[in-house]
Design an enzyme around this catalytic site. Structure first.
Site, PDB file in Angstrom:
ATOM      1  N   ARG A   1      -3.034 -18.767  17.299  1.00  0.00           N
ATOM      2  CA  ARG A   1      -3.217 -18.169  18.629  1.00  0.00           C
ATOM      3  C   ARG A   1      -1.855 -18.118  19.311  1.00  0.00           C
ATOM      4  NH1 ARG A   1      -0.778 -21.647  21.005  1.00  0.00           N
ATOM      5  NH2 ARG A   1      -1.404 -20.676  22.921  1.00  0.00           N
ATOM      6  N   GLY A   2      -1.836 -17.445  20.475  1.00  0.00           N
ATOM      7  CA  GLY A   2      -0.556 -17.203  21.144  1.00  0.00           C
ATOM      8  C   GLY A   2      -0.095 -15.807  20.767  1.00  0.00           C
ATOM      9  N   ALA A   3       0.362 -15.047  21.789  1.00  0.00           N
ATOM     10  CA  ALA A   3       0.589 -13.613  21.580  1.00  0.00           C
ATOM     11  C   ALA A   3       1.523 -13.285  20.404  1.00  0.00           C
ATOM     12  CB  ALA A   3       1.080 -12.990  22.884  1.00  0.00           C
TER      13      ALA A   3
ATOM     14  N   ARG B   1      -8.386  -9.561  18.457  1.00  0.00           N
ATOM     15  CA  ARG B   1      -8.410 -10.060  19.851  1.00  0.00           C
ATOM     16  C   ARG B   1      -7.903  -8.916  20.746  1.00  0.00           C
ATOM     17  NH1 ARG B   1      -6.231 -15.947  21.076  1.00  0.00           N
ATOM     18  NH2 ARG B   1      -7.518 -15.624  22.935  1.00  0.00           N
TER      19      ARG B   1
ATOM     20  N   GLN C   1      -5.235 -25.720  25.759  1.00  0.00           N
ATOM     21  CA  GLN C   1      -3.997 -25.502  24.994  1.00  0.00           C
ATOM     22  C   GLN C   1      -2.840 -26.336  25.546  1.00  0.00           C
ATOM     23  OE1 GLN C   1      -6.063 -23.073  26.022  1.00  0.00           O
ATOM     24  NE2 GLN C   1      -6.004 -21.288  24.701  1.00  0.00           N
TER      25      GLN C   1
ATOM     26  N   ASP D   1       0.676 -12.461  27.633  1.00  0.00           N
ATOM     27  CA  ASP D   1      -0.064 -11.762  26.575  1.00  0.00           C
ATOM     28  C   ASP D   1       0.108 -10.258  26.643  1.00  0.00           C
ATOM     29  OD1 ASP D   1      -1.573 -14.482  27.036  1.00  0.00           O
ATOM     30  OD2 ASP D   1      -1.900 -13.812  24.979  1.00  0.00           O
TER      31      ASP D   1
ATOM     32  N   ASN E   1      -1.847 -13.419  31.380  1.00  0.00           N
ATOM     33  CA  ASN E   1      -1.609 -14.655  30.621  1.00  0.00           C
ATOM     34  C   ASN E   1      -2.881 -15.487  30.748  1.00  0.00           C
ATOM     35  OD1 ASN E   1       0.174 -16.313  29.031  1.00  0.00           O
ATOM     36  ND2 ASN E   1       0.297 -17.694  30.776  1.00  0.00           N
ATOM     37  N   LYS E   2      -2.869 -16.640  30.128  1.00  0.00           N
ATOM     38  CA  LYS E   2      -4.059 -17.495  30.073  1.00  0.00           C
ATOM     39  C   LYS E   2      -4.701 -17.690  31.444  1.00  0.00           C
ATOM     40  CE  LYS E   2      -5.608 -18.735  27.184  1.00  0.00           C
ATOM     41  NZ  LYS E   2      -6.741 -17.943  26.610  1.00  0.00           N
TER      42      LYS E   2
HETATM   43  O1  MRU Z   1      -5.913 -17.684  24.018  1.00  0.00           O
HETATM   44  P1  MRU Z   1      -4.534 -18.048  23.555  1.00  0.00           P
HETATM   45  O2  MRU Z   1      -4.337 -19.495  23.287  1.00  0.00           O
HETATM   46  O3  MRU Z   1      -4.064 -17.174  22.417  1.00  0.00           O
HETATM   47  O4  MRU Z   1      -3.624 -17.676  24.819  1.00  0.00           O
HETATM   48  C1  MRU Z   1      -2.255 -17.897  24.742  1.00  0.00           C
HETATM   49  C2  MRU Z   1      -1.552 -17.621  25.998  1.00  0.00           C
HETATM   50  O5  MRU Z   1      -2.113 -17.188  26.986  1.00  0.00           O
HETATM   51  C3  MRU Z   1      -0.067 -17.802  25.967  1.00  0.00           C
HETATM   52  O6  MRU Z   1       0.410 -18.267  27.181  1.00  0.00           O
HETATM   53  C4  MRU Z   1       0.569 -16.432  25.653  1.00  0.00           C
HETATM   54  O7  MRU Z   1       0.000 -15.900  24.514  1.00  0.00           O
HETATM   55  C5  MRU Z   1       2.029 -16.527  25.484  1.00  0.00           C
HETATM   56  S1  MRU Z   1       2.438 -17.245  23.926  1.00  0.00           S
HETATM   57  C6  MRU Z   1       4.119 -17.224  23.731  1.00  0.00           C
END
Ligand code: MRU
Length: 352
Positions: free
Chosen positions: A50-52, A95, A201, A242, A252-253
């Site tokens: 996970r993470g963009a 996603r 996270q 994201d 973002n999250k």
């Molecule tokens: O749902 P996730 O854990 O994939 O969400 C991740 C985030 O929101 C991060 O802050 C974002 O992807 C930046 S990662 C460098």
């Protein structure tokens, strides 16, 4: 100056993908081998990776896995390519919010469309592109880290939300890349990490990777940030992204928007750290960013145990959009973009 992380969340090893299973950290630290395109689709959707930027790398690798599976199904190269383009489109739906996934799948589609090779040659080209995206991301994050470190005050306490670290990228981090580069110059800085409900996270991943690297980190729950800001205990906020619209609005999250409002109220600079692959210039504002709705169980349960009455209504958006007015700067691998973002974003893409 960089401060290397030991973490590499996703790598291409012996013709397949190997990733750290992020669903079990910090209880376990284990690798999972992904050998088919469908397995990759599910690993992204179920957040094993996970993470963009990391899911962008994963998507690119998943298309290589589909190519390896599909090569014996088609004699004709054009039929093979057509099938692969459909698989690339499918992979990009694993996603919806992080645009790096669509970007990386788009890069692989360009390889497929431009290739003049036979099936084996095309698989080689797709593999090279996936590996390039992985290593390129580490270099971009280091540049983001170095640009960001320039705006970190000496001895700063930096608040972050979610995990935008090595685990979320090729292996250095965007927001935590800024922390790592700043820490390399000044080991008196420290991090406050929001827990980040519902998937935690911040608690599970951000504290894990910072503790692994020996960078001081304090875990707080999501509702505490204004309290610590009002006490003068937070000097700046840096979070990842994201998807960033052409006007600087940033998804973002979930919970990031609340932190940005609190930071504005307390006159604390709020920065986004993200590679250019997170900027979606095809959309004018954050209103056009699709927000993922995730399982209700993420809210109703903690560690498999129900925490609320049966029958309550649940809504669980995975992301929110922080309006550009609340953002002091967007730290990219090409430097820090400042308002007016419509202009600074257009300018940086003109130069790239
Ligand atoms: O749902 P996730 O854990 O994939 O969400 C991740 C985030 O929101 C991060 O802050 C974002 O992807 C930046 S990662 C460098």
């Amino acid at each position: 100056m960089t401060f290397e992380s030991k973490i590499r969340p996703i790598q291409w090893v012996d013709g397949h993908s190997r990733m750290i299973d992020q669903t079990v950290i910090p209880y376990e630290y284990k690798y999972v081998d992904i050998t088919t395109g469908d397995q990759m689709f599910h690993a992204i959707r179920d957040m094993i990776v996970r993470g963009a930027p990391a899911i962008g790398i994963a998507g690119a690798q998943g298309i290589v896995l589909y190519a390896k599976e599909g090569k014996d199904k088609y004699d004709n190269i054009n039929d093979f390519k057509q099938w692969l383009l459909e698989k690339a489109d499918y992979m990009s739906t694993s996603r919806p919010t992080a645009v790096n996934l669509m970007w990386a799948c788009g890069e692989q589609k360009k390889v497929i469309m431009n290739s003049t090779s036979d099936k084996e040659g095309l698989i080689k080209e797709l593999t090279e592109k996936a590996v390039e995206i992985e290593f390129d991301d580490i270099e971009r994050c280091k540049k983001i880290g170095d640009y960001g470190a320039e705006v970190v005050p000496k001895g700063a306490t930096i608040l972050t939300h979610c995990n935008a670290g090595a685990l979320a990228t090729g292996g250095y981090g965007t927001a935590l890349g800024v922390v790592r580069s700043a820490y390399a110059n000044d080991n008196t800085i420290q991090v406050f990490a929001d827990e980040t409900r519902p998937r935690q996270q911040g608690a599970r991943l951000t504290t894990f990777e910072l503790a692994m690297d020996g960078i001081p980190v304090t875990l707080i729950t999501d509702g505490m940030c204004s309290y610590f800001m009002s006490k003068g205990m937070i000097n700046m906020v840096v979070v990842g992204a994201d998807r960033i619209a052409a006007n600087g609005d940033t998804a973002n999250k979930i919970g990031t928007y609340t932190v940005a409002i609190a930071a504005k109220y307390h006159n604390i600079p709020f920065y986004i750290a993200a590679p250019l692959s997170t900027i979606d210039t095809s959309i004018k504002s954050g209103k056009e960013i699709p927000i993922e709705e995730r399982s209700h169980e993420e809210v109703t349960h903690i560690n498999g145990k129900r925490i609320c009455a049966e029958g309550v209504n649940i809504i669980n958006p995975g992301f929110d959009v922080t309006p550009h007015e609340l953002i002091a700067g967007i730290i990219t691998e090409k430097g820090i973009l400042r308002p007016d973002y419509n202009k600074s974003i257009a300018e940086v893409f003109k130069q790239s």
